[in-house]
Scaffold this active site. Structure first.
Site, short mmCIF file in Angstrom:
data_model
loop_
_atom_site.label_atom_id
_atom_site.label_comp_id
_atom_site.label_asym_id
_atom_site.label_seq_id
_atom_site.Cartn_x
_atom_site.Cartn_y
_atom_site.Cartn_z
N ASP A 302 0.85 -1.18 0.00
CA ASP A 302 0.00 0.00 0.00
C ASP A 302 0.89 1.23 0.00
O ASP A 302 2.03 1.19 0.49
CB ASP A 302 -0.93 0.02 1.22
CG ASP A 302 -2.18 0.86 0.97
OD1 ASP A 302 -3.21 0.26 0.60
OD2 ASP A 302 -2.12 2.08 1.13
N ALA A 333 1.44 1.08 -6.38
CA ALA A 333 1.08 -0.22 -6.96
C ALA A 333 1.61 -0.39 -8.37
O ALA A 333 2.17 -1.45 -8.71
CB ALA A 333 -0.45 -0.37 -6.95
N ASP A 353 -6.83 -4.89 -5.49
CA ASP A 353 -8.00 -4.21 -4.91
C ASP A 353 -7.73 -2.71 -4.84
O ASP A 353 -7.68 -2.11 -3.76
CB ASP A 353 -8.30 -4.77 -3.51
CG ASP A 353 -9.60 -4.22 -2.94
OD1 ASP A 353 -10.45 -3.78 -3.72
OD2 ASP A 353 -9.74 -4.24 -1.70
N CYS A 393 -14.06 -0.98 -7.69
CA CYS A 393 -15.10 -0.43 -6.81
C CYS A 393 -15.70 0.85 -7.36
O CYS A 393 -16.27 1.64 -6.61
CB CYS A 393 -14.53 -0.18 -5.40
SG CYS A 393 -13.16 0.99 -5.35
#
Length: 449
Positions: A302, A333, A353, A393
Site C-alpha cells: 500500500d 502499486a 483491490d 469499486c
C-alpha cells in the site's frame, strides 16, 4: 514493525486514472411561488427514469423549480414534490442546491412534510437493522453496514458498525441536519453499541457544500469514555478501527465475503499452508490477513504508511491464527508491479483491490487502461495454476466493462484464464436493481494457467 518502502518517482500513474472535473449543468429556471411548491419540474427523460424505478434526478434533469407559497427561493436540503412537465406528481425528494444529483427520491407520495419524513426514517432504520441482525447470526462477524443509503430507502445516509462503535455518514444537504442526527442517534443506539459518531468523506462534503460535522459523538453510552476506537471481528479475525484516523471513513466491510472467498480459492488451488500471495492495495490488511491463514508467505502493498501500521497491528492481534510469514511494503502499486514484472517475480496468488479509478463517467476510459495494466502484469507474474483476485469499486465501470478489460489483459499476457467466481459486495451492501449505481463493487476470482 518493519515496513519496506519502495522509492517512487512522481509519475502521476495513479492520478491520471482518478477522475475528471464535474460536468457543468444548466441551472433550472426559478418560477414564481405557487400552491404546488416547493416542487421541481423534471424533463421527460428524468420523469420516465423515475417511473422506471430510478431514485435520482440530476441538475440537468430539472427544468424549473417552484418555491413554496410566500418564499422566493428553494430551501437547500428541503423536501420538494417531484413533477413531470404536465405537473403530474411523481413523489417527494430531498433537494440539493450544490450537488449534480439535485434530487433524491424519498417517497412515492407528493408533498411529504419534514415530520412525516422523519417518522418514515425511523421505521426504515429499524427495518435495516433487523435485516443485518439476520446476516450476522453465525457469530463470526460483529460488524456490518447497517444503513446503505438508497438500498435501505434512506437516501443520503450510511451507517457502519464496527463492534461496539457505529460510524455515521450524512451525505446530502437534506440529511446533514440536526433533526436527522437526533433520529439516527436514538435508533442506532441498540444493545452493544457504546458510541455513535459522525464522520464525513471530504470529497462528498465538497460536492454537497456541507459543513464539517461535530467531532463530538452523537451518542455515548453511560459509563463509556475515551476516543472512538474499537476492536471488531470480521470472519473470525480481530481488527482495529479508529474513527479519528485513516484515509477512509471506515474499513472495507463490503469485501467481507470476498476476503473469505480469496482465501478459499488459494487453499483449493495450492493447499492450506502452502504458496506465496501478493496483496496489492492492501489498505489495513483485509485480503492479506485472510490469505495469511492459508498461505506460507504473504506480502501486502500500500502507498499509505499509516494504513500499513494498522495492518501490522491487526497482524499482531491475530498471531494465534496466522502462521504465515507476512511482509508489508510501502509503494505505489503501478511502479511496484512494473518492477516485479521486470524482475520475473512469481506468486501463487495475487490480489488487486485498487481504489476507484473512475470517480466520474468521463474517467472510465482512463480507468480501463489502469485496470488493464494492473491485471496484465499480475497475470504475467502468476505461476501456472495461480489465482488472481481482481476488484473494481467504481460504479462508473460496469461488471461487463470490467470483465472485458480483464479478458483483454489475459489475451495480451498470453495466458489461459478461467473465471471461477463473479462476486460483488456483501449482502449488507445490497444492490437496487433499478439503481445501477449501487452495483459498484466487482470481484473476479480467476485461475491463470
Amino acid at each position: 514493525m518493519t515496513v519496506k518502502r519502495k522509492e517512487r518517482r512522481d509519475t502521476g500513474a495513479r492520478k491520471k486514472f482518478s477522475g475528471g472535473s464535474r460536468p457543468v449543468a444548466t441551472e433550472p429556471q426559478l418560477l414564481e411561488a405557487d400552491e404546488a411548491g416547493p416542487a421541481a419540474i423534471l424533463s421527460r427523460r428524468a420523469a420516465d427514469r423515475l417511473r422506471a424505478g430510478h431514485l435520482w434526478a440530476y441538475r440537468s434533469d430539472v427544468e424549473s423549480l417552484i418555491p413554496a407559497l410566500g418564499a422566493t427561493t428553494m430551501v437547500p436540503g428541503g423536501l420538494v414534490t417531484l413533477m413531470d412537465s404536465r405537473r403530474i406528481p411523481l413523489g417527494s425528494a430531498l433537494y440539493s442546491e450544490a450537488s449534480q444529483i439535485a434530487l433524491r427520491k424519498v417517497s412515492a407520495e407528493p408533498r411529504v412534510g419534514r415530520g412525516e419524513y422523519l417518522e418514515d426514517m425511523a421505521v426504515r432504520v429499524r427495518t435495516a437493522l433487523a435485516l443485518r441482525q439476520k446476516m450476522l447470526a453465525d457469530g463470526s462477524t460483529d460488524s456490518a453496514r447497517l444503513i446503505f443509503s438508497e438500498a435501505d430507502d434512506l437516501p443520503g445516509i450510511v451507517a457502519d458498525r464496527y463492534g461496539n462503535l457505529v460510524v455515521l455518514q450524512l451525505l446530502t444537504q437534506g440529511t446533514a441536519q440536526d433533526d436527522v442526527r437526533a433520529v439516527l442517534a436514538r435508533e442506532l443506539a441498540v444493545d452493544g453499541v457504546n458510541q455513535v459518531v459522525e464522520r464525513a468523506d471530504p470529497r462528498i462534503r465538497e460536492l454537497e457544500n456541507l459543513p464539517a460535522p461535530s467531532a463530538e459523538p452523537l451518542f455515548v453510552r453511560e459509563g463509556v469514555s475515551g476516543p472512538p476506537k474499537t476492536l471488531f471481528t470480521l470472519n473470525g479475525l480481530h481488527l482495529h478501527y479508529d474513527a479519528n484516523a485513516g484515509q477512509k471513513t471506515g474499513a472495507f466491510l463490503d469485501q467481507r465475503l470476498n476476503y473469505a472467498a480469496a482465501a478459499a480459492a488459494h487453499a483449493e488451488a495450492h493447499g492450506s499452508g502452502n504458496g506465496e500471495a501478493l496483496d496489492i492495495c492492501t489498505y489495513q490488511g483485509g485480503f492479506a490477513l485472510h490469505l495469511a491463514r492459508v498461505a506460507a508467505k504473504v506480502t501486502g502493498v500500500d502507498q499509505s504508511r499509516s494504513s500499513l501500521e494498522t495492518a501490522e497491528e491487526n497482524l499482531e492481534q491475530n498471531r494465534d491464527a496466522i502462521a504465515a510469514e507476512v511482509e508489508w511494503i510501502e509503494a505505489d502499486a503501478f511502479e511496484l508491479l512494473r518492477a516485479y514484472d521486470s524482475e520475473k517475480r512469481q506468486f501463487d496468488t495475487i490480489v488487486l483491490d485498487p481504489p476507484a479509478f473512475a470517480k466520474t463517467k468521463r474517467a472510465a476510459e482512463g480507468a480501463m487502461r489502469g485496470y488493464k495494466e494492473l491485471n496484465l502484469r499480475a497475470m504475467r507474474m502468476l505461476k501456472p495454476g495461480g489465482v488472481l483476485v481482481t476488484c473494481s469499486c467504481s460504479h462508473h465501470v460496469s461488471r461487463e466493462m470490467f470483465i472485458a478489460t480483464v479478458a483483454e489483459a489475459a489475451a495480451d499476457a498470453g495466458r489461459h484464464v478461467r473465471l471461477m467466481e463473479t462476486l460483488g459486495a456483501a449482502p449488507d451492501h445490497p444492490e437496487v436493481l433499478t439503481l445501477p449505481e449501487t452495483a459498484y463493487l466487482k470481484c473476479l476470482i480467476l485461475r491463470v494457467d
